[in-house]
Design a protein around this motif. Structure first.
Motif, mmCIF file in Angstrom:
data_model
loop_
_atom_site.group_PDB
_atom_site.id
_atom_site.type_symbol
_atom_site.label_atom_id
_atom_site.label_comp_id
_atom_site.label_asym_id
_atom_site.label_seq_id
_atom_site.Cartn_x
_atom_site.Cartn_y
_atom_site.Cartn_z
ATOM 1 N N ARG A 159 43.828 -25.211 -18.888
ATOM 2 C CA ARG A 159 43.921 -26.382 -18.009
ATOM 3 C C ARG A 159 44.238 -25.901 -16.617
ATOM 4 N N GLU A 162 43.613 -28.120 -9.632
ATOM 5 C CA GLU A 162 42.744 -27.863 -8.502
ATOM 6 C C GLU A 162 43.493 -28.018 -7.182
ATOM 7 N N VAL A 220 40.827 -33.851 -17.259
ATOM 8 C CA VAL A 220 40.706 -32.421 -17.579
ATOM 9 C C VAL A 220 39.263 -32.073 -17.916
ATOM 10 N N THR A 223 36.661 -30.688 -15.404
ATOM 11 C CA THR A 223 36.743 -29.338 -14.828
ATOM 12 C C THR A 223 35.910 -28.322 -15.595
ATOM 13 N N GLY A 224 35.320 -28.726 -16.720
ATOM 14 C CA GLY A 224 34.486 -27.817 -17.503
ATOM 15 C C GLY A 224 34.815 -27.912 -18.972
ATOM 16 N N ARG A 227 36.955 -22.435 -21.164
ATOM 17 C CA ARG A 227 37.843 -21.749 -20.226
ATOM 18 C C ARG A 227 37.049 -21.028 -19.139
ATOM 19 N N GLU A 229 34.180 -22.029 -17.829
ATOM 20 C CA GLU A 229 33.753 -23.051 -16.877
ATOM 21 C C GLU A 229 34.925 -23.544 -16.029
ATOM 22 N N ARG A 230 36.073 -23.696 -16.638
ATOM 23 C CA ARG A 230 37.226 -24.193 -15.887
ATOM 24 C C ARG A 230 37.720 -23.159 -14.870
ATOM 25 N N THR A 233 35.472 -23.339 -11.975
ATOM 26 C CA THR A 233 35.824 -24.486 -11.136
ATOM 27 C C THR A 233 36.990 -24.136 -10.223
#
Length: 283
Positions: A159, A162, A220, A223-224, A227, A229-230, A233
């Protein structure tokens, strides 16, 4: 086993190498262990903090950096923030910085101060790595205390927060000053070397897509899905604010903190060698 000559007492012997876990003076529910090279004589040795994740495998992460510490004359600090504080079922407390009156960023800074008093380390600025839950803690700590970091390595957070004041904490940094008493200093963030690191095969989603559980907030999912992808981001957000990022996608590795540690050590090694060449202890 004989006691080395420079470890004249039992106590001194156990304060070198892999140490026991100590209770923090700041809060005795919280603990830490160290790896201190036995031949260390630098009064301002670099300090590397490695923050565990949900599994609390602090000693394992500490031990993975023993060779690195010996090579660079560095001290490894492994905090241990137990699960089940206040709520016996809680697993996530430290990841979000503030938990039921416990400020885990303040706890870490207090532990660093304790270590700087007891050992030959430079505690003013330190290197920080965290993986998974530790990666969550690491990037949120970075937002709050960039002036205390020589570098930060953010490993595979499930998590992310941003850099966006339009999103509420902890999805973004909106309200961070009211919630945590510190504003985000973008200029200070830009001065800290940043690594983001994740296994290329870290694509399982069962643990990070769990609506309704204690560590979920709606939004959440935007954001993708994974992990990887996040973290991408998070990288885009950093770059958009002029924060340089070294992004390491480790081939053939899933969600395995031990297997990304060599790349973390290589990142810190480059920075320490550069600092040494310039005659400083930190970049």
């Amino acid at each position: 086993m004989t006691t080395p000559a420079n470890d004249a007492s039992t106590s001194a012997f156990h304060l070198r190498g892999g140490t026991p876990f100590f209770a923090s003076r700041y809060d005795q529910r919280l603990h830490y262990s160290l790896y201190v090279p036995r031949g260390l004589d630098d009064p301002a040795a670099p300090l590397v903090v490695v923050q565990h994740g949900t599994g609390r495998t602090a000693a394992r992460y500490r031990d993975l950096l023993r060779g690195f510490a010996d090579e660079h004359g560095a001290v490894i600090l492994a905090p241990l923030f137990p699960a089940g504080l206040i709520d016996a079922d809680d697993l996530h407390n430290f990841k979000f910085i503030d938990y039921r009156g416990i400020r885990f960023d303040h706890a870490l800074l207090a532990i660093v101060e304790e270590v700087a008093e007891r050992f030959s380390v430079s505690g003013e600025r330190f290197y920080l790595h965290g993986f998974s839950g530790g990666g969550q803690f690491a990037h949120r700590f970075f937002y709050l205390h960039p002036h205390r970091l020589a570098a930060v390595s953010i490993g595979a957070p499930g998590r992310i927060t941003e850099l966006d004041d339009g999103l509420p904490w902890w999805l973004g940094t909106g309200g961070i000053e009211e919630r945590l008493g510190r504003s985000v200093d973008i200029e200070a963030l830009r001065r800290v070397p940043v690594q983001m690191i994740v296994g290329a095969d870290d694509t399982e989603t069962w643990e990070i897509n769990n609506p309704g559980e204690a560590n979920w907030v709606d939004g959440v999912e935007k954001t993708g899905a994974t992990r990887v992808e996040r973290l991408r981001t998070l990288e885009r957000g950093f770059l958009s604010h002029g924060i340089d990022v070294t992004f390491d996608l480790v081939p053939g590795v899933g969600h395995q903190g031990a297997l990304v540690m060599p790349a973390v050590a290589a990142f810190f090694s480059r920075l320490m060698r550069g600092a040494h060449a310039e005659g400083t202890t930190t970049p």
